[in-house]
Design a protein around this motif. Structure first.
Motif, mmCIF file in Angstrom:
data_model
loop_
_atom_site.group_PDB
_atom_site.id
_atom_site.type_symbol
_atom_site.label_atom_id
_atom_site.label_comp_id
_atom_site.label_asym_id
_atom_site.label_seq_id
_atom_site.Cartn_x
_atom_site.Cartn_y
_atom_site.Cartn_z
ATOM 1 N N LEU A 260 21.717 46.353 28.965
ATOM 2 C CA LEU A 260 21.619 45.207 28.061
ATOM 3 C C LEU A 260 21.857 43.896 28.805
ATOM 4 O O LEU A 260 22.801 43.782 29.587
ATOM 5 C CB LEU A 260 22.681 45.366 26.957
ATOM 6 N N ILE A 261 20.966 42.940 28.579
ATOM 7 C CA ILE A 261 21.213 41.556 28.998
ATOM 8 C C ILE A 261 21.466 40.784 27.714
ATOM 9 O O ILE A 261 20.668 40.852 26.774
ATOM 10 C CB ILE A 261 20.005 40.938 29.732
ATOM 11 N N LEU A 262 22.568 40.068 27.660
ATOM 12 C CA LEU A 262 22.914 39.317 26.455
ATOM 13 C C LEU A 262 22.700 37.827 26.716
ATOM 14 O O LEU A 262 23.147 37.301 27.741
ATOM 15 C CB LEU A 262 24.377 39.592 26.106
ATOM 16 N N VAL A 263 22.000 37.173 25.800
ATOM 17 C CA VAL A 263 21.786 35.724 25.906
ATOM 18 C C VAL A 263 22.168 35.112 24.565
ATOM 19 O O VAL A 263 21.681 35.552 23.521
ATOM 20 C CB VAL A 263 20.308 35.391 26.216
ATOM 21 N N HIS A 264 23.056 34.129 24.581
ATOM 22 C CA HIS A 264 23.408 33.482 23.313
ATOM 23 C C HIS A 264 23.088 31.995 23.368
ATOM 24 O O HIS A 264 23.021 31.389 24.444
ATOM 25 C CB HIS A 264 24.880 33.727 22.948
ATOM 26 N N GLY A 265 22.870 31.422 22.203
ATOM 27 C CA GLY A 265 22.604 29.988 22.119
ATOM 28 C C GLY A 265 23.898 29.202 22.270
ATOM 29 O O GLY A 265 24.983 29.769 22.389
ATOM 30 N N ALA A 266 23.765 27.888 22.248
ATOM 31 C CA ALA A 266 24.944 27.028 22.397
ATOM 32 C C ALA A 266 25.464 26.552 21.047
ATOM 33 O O ALA A 266 26.598 26.090 20.940
ATOM 34 C CB ALA A 266 24.604 25.829 23.271
ATOM 35 N N GLY A 267 24.625 26.667 19.996
ATOM 36 C CA GLY A 267 25.046 26.211 18.667
ATOM 37 C C GLY A 267 25.534 24.772 18.716
ATOM 38 O O GLY A 267 25.060 23.967 19.520
ATOM 39 N N PRO A 268 26.526 24.436 17.885
ATOM 40 C CA PRO A 268 27.034 23.057 17.863
ATOM 41 C C PRO A 268 27.691 22.644 19.180
ATOM 42 O O PRO A 268 27.827 21.460 19.467
ATOM 43 C CB PRO A 268 28.058 23.070 16.722
ATOM 44 N N PHE A 269 28.086 23.622 20.006
ATOM 45 C CA PHE A 269 28.703 23.302 21.297
ATOM 46 C C PHE A 269 27.699 22.594 22.214
ATOM 47 O O PHE A 269 28.077 21.871 23.118
ATOM 48 C CB PHE A 269 29.210 24.581 21.984
ATOM 49 N N GLY A 270 26.414 22.835 21.984
ATOM 50 C CA GLY A 270 25.388 22.174 22.782
ATOM 51 C C GLY A 270 24.630 21.121 22.007
ATOM 52 O O GLY A 270 24.566 19.955 22.403
ATOM 53 N N HIS A 271 24.068 21.519 20.856
ATOM 54 C CA HIS A 271 23.155 20.636 20.120
ATOM 55 C C HIS A 271 23.813 19.324 19.684
ATOM 56 O O HIS A 271 23.197 18.261 19.757
ATOM 57 C CB HIS A 271 22.585 21.364 18.895
ATOM 58 N N GLY A 272 25.061 19.404 19.233
ATOM 59 C CA GLY A 272 25.757 18.191 18.773
ATOM 60 C C GLY A 272 25.917 17.170 19.890
ATOM 61 O O GLY A 272 25.635 15.979 19.713
ATOM 62 N N ASN A 273 26.346 17.642 21.063
ATOM 63 C CA ASN A 273 26.526 16.747 22.218
ATOM 64 C C ASN A 273 25.201 16.145 22.676
ATOM 65 O O ASN A 273 25.118 14.965 23.015
ATOM 66 C CB ASN A 273 27.133 17.513 23.404
ATOM 67 N N VAL A 274 24.165 16.978 22.705
ATOM 68 C CA VAL A 274 22.852 16.517 23.182
ATOM 69 C C VAL A 274 22.353 15.376 22.302
ATOM 70 O O VAL A 274 21.827 14.372 22.790
ATOM 71 C CB VAL A 274 21.837 17.693 23.214
ATOM 72 N N LYS A 275 22.554 15.519 20.993
ATOM 73 C CA LYS A 275 22.163 14.447 20.056
ATOM 74 C C LYS A 275 23.046 13.214 20.247
ATOM 75 O O LYS A 275 22.560 12.092 20.353
ATOM 76 C CB LYS A 275 22.300 14.938 18.605
ATOM 77 N N GLU A 276 24.365 13.446 20.257
ATOM 78 C CA GLU A 276 25.311 12.328 20.301
ATOM 79 C C GLU A 276 25.141 11.467 21.558
ATOM 80 O O GLU A 276 25.207 10.244 21.505
ATOM 81 C CB GLU A 276 26.748 12.867 20.236
ATOM 82 N N TYR A 277 24.920 12.116 22.690
ATOM 83 C CA TYR A 277 24.822 11.376 23.956
ATOM 84 C C TYR A 277 23.370 11.100 24.370
ATOM 85 O O TYR A 277 23.125 10.566 25.445
ATOM 86 C CB TYR A 277 25.536 12.153 25.074
ATOM 87 N N ASP A 278 22.430 11.508 23.511
ATOM 88 C CA ASP A 278 21.012 11.240 23.756
ATOM 89 C C ASP A 278 20.570 11.757 25.133
ATOM 90 O O ASP A 278 20.022 11.020 25.953
ATOM 91 C CB ASP A 278 20.751 9.722 23.637
ATOM 92 N N ILE A 279 20.829 13.043 25.374
ATOM 93 C CA ILE A 279 20.483 13.601 26.691
ATOM 94 C C ILE A 279 19.378 14.655 26.600
ATOM 95 O O ILE A 279 19.194 15.464 27.507
ATOM 96 C CB ILE A 279 21.732 14.186 27.413
ATOM 97 N N ASP A 280 18.612 14.611 25.506
ATOM 98 C CA ASP A 280 17.521 15.575 25.350
ATOM 99 C C ASP A 280 16.348 15.256 26.278
ATOM 100 O O ASP A 280 15.564 16.127 26.626
ATOM 101 C CB ASP A 280 17.048 15.596 23.885
ATOM 102 N N ASN A 281 16.223 13.988 26.669
ATOM 103 C CA ASN A 281 15.085 13.588 27.511
ATOM 104 C C ASN A 281 15.513 13.063 28.876
ATOM 105 O O ASN A 281 14.856 12.208 29.465
ATOM 106 C CB ASN A 281 14.238 12.540 26.780
ATOM 107 N N GLY A 282 16.634 13.568 29.353
ATOM 108 C CA GLY A 282 17.066 13.186 30.697
ATOM 109 C C GLY A 282 18.453 12.572 30.716
ATOM 110 O O GLY A 282 19.010 12.190 29.683
ATOM 111 N N VAL A 283 19.018 12.506 31.922
ATOM 112 C CA VAL A 283 20.373 11.977 32.119
ATOM 113 C C VAL A 283 20.298 10.885 33.182
ATOM 114 O O VAL A 283 20.075 11.169 34.364
ATOM 115 C CB VAL A 283 21.333 13.111 32.561
ATOM 116 N N PHE A 284 20.465 9.628 32.752
ATOM 117 C CA PHE A 284 20.301 8.500 33.673
ATOM 118 C C PHE A 284 21.472 7.516 33.619
ATOM 119 O O PHE A 284 21.905 7.013 34.640
ATOM 120 C CB PHE A 284 18.986 7.757 33.365
ATOM 121 N N THR A 285 21.996 7.243 32.419
ATOM 122 C CA THR A 285 23.052 6.234 32.282
ATOM 123 C C THR A 285 24.430 6.870 32.465
ATOM 124 O O THR A 285 24.576 8.096 32.441
ATOM 125 C CB THR A 285 22.998 5.590 30.883
ATOM 126 N N GLU A 286 25.447 6.023 32.594
ATOM 127 C CA GLU A 286 26.824 6.528 32.741
ATOM 128 C C GLU A 286 27.246 7.322 31.503
ATOM 129 O O GLU A 286 27.886 8.359 31.605
ATOM 130 C CB GLU A 286 27.803 5.363 32.977
#
Length: 246
Positions: free
Chosen positions: A27-53
């Motif tokens: 078995l290989i197990l793969v899990h999503g990030a749920g709110p641990f990932g999606h919330g941060n990505v939205k809040e810090y606007d990092i869905d389209n790259g990481v450029f600013t501080e």
């Protein structure tokens, strides 16, 4: 404060253990990030790259939070006597414009060959053009399925499979028991977009990735929160959730 559903994780682990006691499988197990990932990505606007501080700060926080969730999953597996190794995609995968271009799977292969369970997860990874980008659990599954040619790919969600509409909002929504090349386009027209924050594309995105990457694999999308579903599928049972063949 983010909280993992540790009771749900324990139930899943219990079903894996029970199935492994009755049937020999790798078995290989793969899990999503749920709110641990999606919330941060939205809040810090990092869905389209990481450029600013601020985006760099968001990247560090997201990587840390996603890794923390993985450590909880791996801990539960090991406490149940299932030898599991957490593998951070951040050190294994490189993307370009959000697409995987490099994936070092040697560690996954070695872990499997030793009878252990490699556990990977949705994470922020290096990106040649965007500095860093999200790799979803679905993208990892698709890549590993091409590489390892498993007997089956089981995708656990919190609904019973693919429906004609969002079953949480529409009680008339019907479960689609089978999807193949014959009905794929019709199904895609009817499947609603995910209503929750999911920067990786929701159910429609899931279906598109499956067709693109999982030809010749038996794929089942099923409700992992319903007791017995995962156990029965790992035992080889059919007729649960939506079965997909391309």
């Amino acid at each position: 404060e983010l909280k993992a559903r540790e009771d749900a994780i324990r139930k899943i682990v219990k079903e894996i253990k029970k199935a492994k006691q009755e049937r020999d499988f790798r078995l290989i197990l793969v899990h999503g990030a749920g709110p641990f990932g999606h919330g941060n990505v939205k809040e810090y606007d990092i869905d389209n790259g990481v450029f600013t501080e601020r985006q760099k700060e968001g990247l560090a926080k997201t990587v840390k939070d996603c890794s923390f969730l993985n450590s909880l999953v791996v801990r539960e597996l090991n406490q149940a006597g299932l030898e599991a190794i957490g593998m951070n995609p951040n050190g294994l995968i490189v993307q370009e414009q959000k697409k995987i271009v490099e994936f070092d799977t040697k560690g996954v292969e070695k872990t499997l060959s030793e009878g252990r369970i490699p556990v990977l997860y949705g994470q922020m990874v290096p990106d040649k053009k965007l500095n860093a980008s999200v790799v979803s659990g679905d993208a990892i599954i698709a890549y590993l399925a091409r590489e390892f040619k498993p007997d089956g790919v089981l995708l656990g969600t919190d609904v019973d499979g693919i429906f004609t509409d969002d079953p949480k909002g529409n009680p008339e929504a019907e479960l689609i028991k089978r999807i193949d090349n014959e009905n794929f386009d019709r199904v895609l027209e009817r499947v609603g977009e995910a209503k929750t924050i999911d920067v990786t594309g929701g159910m429609r995105g899931k279906l598109m990735k499956l067709r693109e990457n999982l030809k010749d694999s038996r794929v089942v999308i099923f409700n992992i929160t319903k007791e017995g579903n995962l156990y029965n599928l790992l035992k080889g049972e059919e007729g649960i959730g939506t079965e997909i063949y391309f």
